[in-house]
Design an enzyme around this catalytic site. Sequence first.
Site, PDB file in Angstrom:
ATOM      1  N   GLY A   5       0.813  -1.209   0.000  1.00 39.23           N
ATOM      2  CA  GLY A   5       0.000   0.000   0.000  1.00 39.23           C
ATOM      3  C   GLY A   5       0.848   1.261   0.000  1.00 39.23           C
ATOM      4  N   GLU A  59       0.916   5.834   7.519  1.00 41.14           N
ATOM      5  CA  GLU A  59       2.343   6.081   7.235  1.00 41.14           C
ATOM      6  C   GLU A  59       2.856   7.257   8.061  1.00 41.14           C
ATOM      7  OE1 GLU A  59       3.493   3.617   5.741  1.00 41.14           O
ATOM      8  OE2 GLU A  59       1.600   2.923   4.901  1.00 41.14           O
ATOM      9  N   HIS A 105       3.541   6.285  11.634  1.00 36.07           N
ATOM     10  CA  HIS A 105       4.767   5.496  11.795  1.00 36.07           C
ATOM     11  C   HIS A 105       5.942   6.384  12.218  1.00 36.07           C
ATOM     12  CE1 HIS A 105       4.240   1.302  10.889  1.00 36.07           C
ATOM     13  NE2 HIS A 105       3.798   1.466   9.653  1.00 36.07           N
TER      14      HIS A 105
HETATM   15  N1  0A1 Z   1       5.676  -0.756   6.392  1.00 35.28           N
HETATM   16  C1  0A1 Z   1       4.697  -0.606   5.368  1.00 35.28           C
HETATM   17  C2  0A1 Z   1       4.384  -1.853   4.645  1.00 35.28           C
HETATM   18  C3  0A1 Z   1       5.338  -2.318   3.618  1.00 35.28           C
HETATM   19  C4  0A1 Z   1       6.065  -3.462   3.833  1.00 35.28           C
HETATM   20  C5  0A1 Z   1       6.889  -3.970   2.867  1.00 35.28           C
HETATM   21  C6  0A1 Z   1       6.982  -3.303   1.677  1.00 35.28           C
HETATM   22  O1  0A1 Z   1       7.776  -3.836   0.718  1.00 35.28           O
HETATM   23  C7  0A1 Z   1       7.384  -3.988  -0.549  1.00 35.28           C
HETATM   24  C8  0A1 Z   1       6.285  -2.150   1.447  1.00 35.28           C
HETATM   25  C9  0A1 Z   1       5.468  -1.649   2.431  1.00 35.28           C
HETATM   26  C10 0A1 Z   1       3.393  -0.191   6.045  1.00 35.28           C
HETATM   27  O2  0A1 Z   1       3.035  -0.765   7.060  1.00 35.28           O
HETATM   28  O3  0A1 Z   1       2.732   0.678   5.529  1.00 35.28           O
HETATM   29 ZN    ZN Z   2       2.670   0.067   8.683  1.00 34.27          ZN
END
Ligand code: 0A1
Ligand code: ZN
Length: 881
Positions: A268, A305, A308
Amino acid sequence: MRTDSGQIFRLEDYRESDYLIPEVELTFRLDPQETVVSARLTVERRKNVAPGTALELDGDGLRLSSLAIEGMPAAADAFEATPERLVIARPPSAKRFTLDIETRLQPSRNKALMGLYVSSDVFCTQCEAEGFRRITYFLDRPDILSVYTVRIEAEKKSAPLLLSNGNPVESGKLGGGRHFAVWHDPHPKPSYLFALVAGDLGVVTDSFTTASGRKVALGVYVEHGNETRAAYAMDALKRSMRWDEERFGREYDLDVFNLVAVSDFNMGAMENKGLNIFNDKYVLADADTATDLDFANIEAIIGHEYFHNWTGNRITCRDWFQLCLKEGLTVFRDHEFSADQRSRPVKRIAEVRGLRAHQFPEDQGPLAHPVRPRRYREINNFYTATVYEKGSEVVRMIRTILGEDAFRAGMDLYFERHDGQAVTIEDFVKAFEDASGRDLAQFALWYHQAGTPHVAISSRYDAGEKSFTIEIEQSVPPTPSESRKRLMHIPLAFGLVGADGQDMAFDTVEGAVVEDGVIHVRKRHHSVRFTGVPARPVLSINRGFSAPITLSGETSTDDRLFLARHDSDPFSRWQSLNTLFTEALLAATRTVRGGDEPLFASELVEAAVSLAANDTLEPAFRALALTLPGEPDVAREIGANIDPDAIHTARIALLKAIARAGCATFEALYAGLHDNAPFTPDAQGAGCRALRNVLLEYLALADESPTPAKRQFDTADNMTDRAAALTVLANHFGETQETRAALAAFEARYADDPLVLDKWFQIQASVPAPETVALMRSLMEHPHFSITNPNRVRALIGTFAMGNQRAFHSADGSGYRLVADTVLALEAHNPQVAARLATAFRSWRSLETGRRDEARRVLSDIAKHENLSRDLADIVERTLA
Ligand code: 0A1
Ligand code: ZN
């Protein structure tokens, strides 16, 4: 592609690295065919580590072009470099030394979309979880926190925009039509939060002044021409920033905050420090191209986001086993944000529906794992509904147990104690224990034990003694590799509802701790006795879905109907009606399998109709109440020997029964809900449209005619109404001229907009008919379908596999073969997306024998392929185990 070595990573093997990397300087000489990355790492040996201890850096498919140690070119025998590793057997014995590492990348050939890649001519990066090692050799683990300075050089014409994390420092011209920019991020961060974007994009700018007076420049970057579709995202960003100050006391901490939308993205969005990168689906929106659901998702994900920044970035994870530390908590925060921006009860019902649809089947199938897993083979496969959604439910339960004030004190302590650190779930729970003085040891099992707990309830009223007793029994079903389960601490919010709909008071309670309307279940069995209860109450239990459990008990239909009408908890009202629908559908499915026509109780059908017309309730709530449980919801309740065709037939029969009974009421309501005001994406307008569109399906079924839907399709002034009408046409009147004309009109209108055309793919892929399989094969040949774009794949194949129970589970196995073929085609370039698609098979064991055999055959065929990626091998083997 990285093939599988079979290696398993275990939590108990965690140990600190011997070295730290306090500073990183990166220079990117960008070129789509050959990018040169120069990394200067300042490496520091930890105390107690012997001088000269070997240093081993991670890589993934890297090509080393040069290495210098302390500024001196390294001799060939001083190191060993493979695509997967850079080992320096005898590094300098000084406490600190530098490494200069040069690698060469081919971003335009990167279709895995991890590391540095090109999406629609824009360079961008994705480093979570282990993508940084595809850029340079590094200690690529989240407990290595570094201060980054990044210099980007690129051709000025094709990449006038050069972005990275932190604050801009310097920019200027270079020879040969090139230019550069330097960015510095003062906040030490793990490598998975590194990001870079370079390209030619349009922008919407604004600013935000934090509570303490810092002025932050905001930018939302999108493809040229899409600027007006970025306005809602910018608004959601500013609301997120204010909300985090007001609700959690958290302020933003840099001078700029940039957000970029890209069209090729595996997930996402991504919370890179100061430079969030988004799947464009979760940024771009206007009335003509986005549905109300799109607007709500954009608000939620922009918030997610942004939040975070404190829960994930300032305080990060010690290792990837702790993923829920940032994800579960941040989902909880984005849920609260949306609840505050919109209707709290409606938001809660939507969350629970999502949890049951996605997390429950995961927890009850072969891929079940604890919110904090103890082992993994491929971390990409643990970005799951369990880690995210159940992880959020666990945080919500902490708040239920502690109460709002102690919860906030716990959060404050967590922020204060761990700012700038990489920590564990134990640290998180300890902050709440210390702030509240409560013991959360038994509660913490929610993090460690997989499976959906079950609670069985029965109750009796003793009129002579004026007492009411609830018998409560908990159990946790076994899950893969955890056959014996321990007893959980389950907080059950409840009310004893009197004949007037108000909660009744009681004198005393024994048999369990009961506080603030919550029964604390901690033993296998509780007999909870209330005295001083003047008349028989109706028990309302697990109000607000206070615990993510399954529940059973013999509540009578009359009591459920009573709660649906009178419970003071709106969630419970919705739940009561929904349970009645589910029970009716279960009975009807059995009737259909026996070869008979299902019949439905008139009181249930009437309850639905009167709820629709009850204008003391908000329209969005009524829309949810009138939405029948989906076919997968019914399948989950059946649990074994599932026949998707029978479920489909039963559900259509109930839709029609309600449609016939309510048709006059629904028609008047449908007409009355329409206003001529211009579209606004707020919750109220969305609620009216949601109700109208639920009614539209009933009207079409009552009429047995495509006319009402075609009329709405032709006159709609927004995508919500247009897509809803097209869905009704495609699902119920697929063979008609009206449907063919509407599909063609939609395709022509949005021919230049792949993101909107995804809705066209999605609507057709979800038609619950056996013919859909054949249609899918032809849609995959459509000029706008592309197997390398994850949004296209999800819209077409993902929808079919995860959102069309009947067609995916076609009795002849053709749906399974279609998905398996796609999984293998994807696997070659994007293992992450392939593995995620393969999880569609996870419930294969609960099907009737014919389908079960077909599914097993297809899965075994995938498993037999040589050189499967680690991602896919992991999913397929666990699914078959
Ligand atoms: N940390 C992001 C999620 C995410 C995880 C891995 C990815 O690799 C392709 C990309 C995004 C979230 O929680 O929004
Ligand atoms: Zn996240």
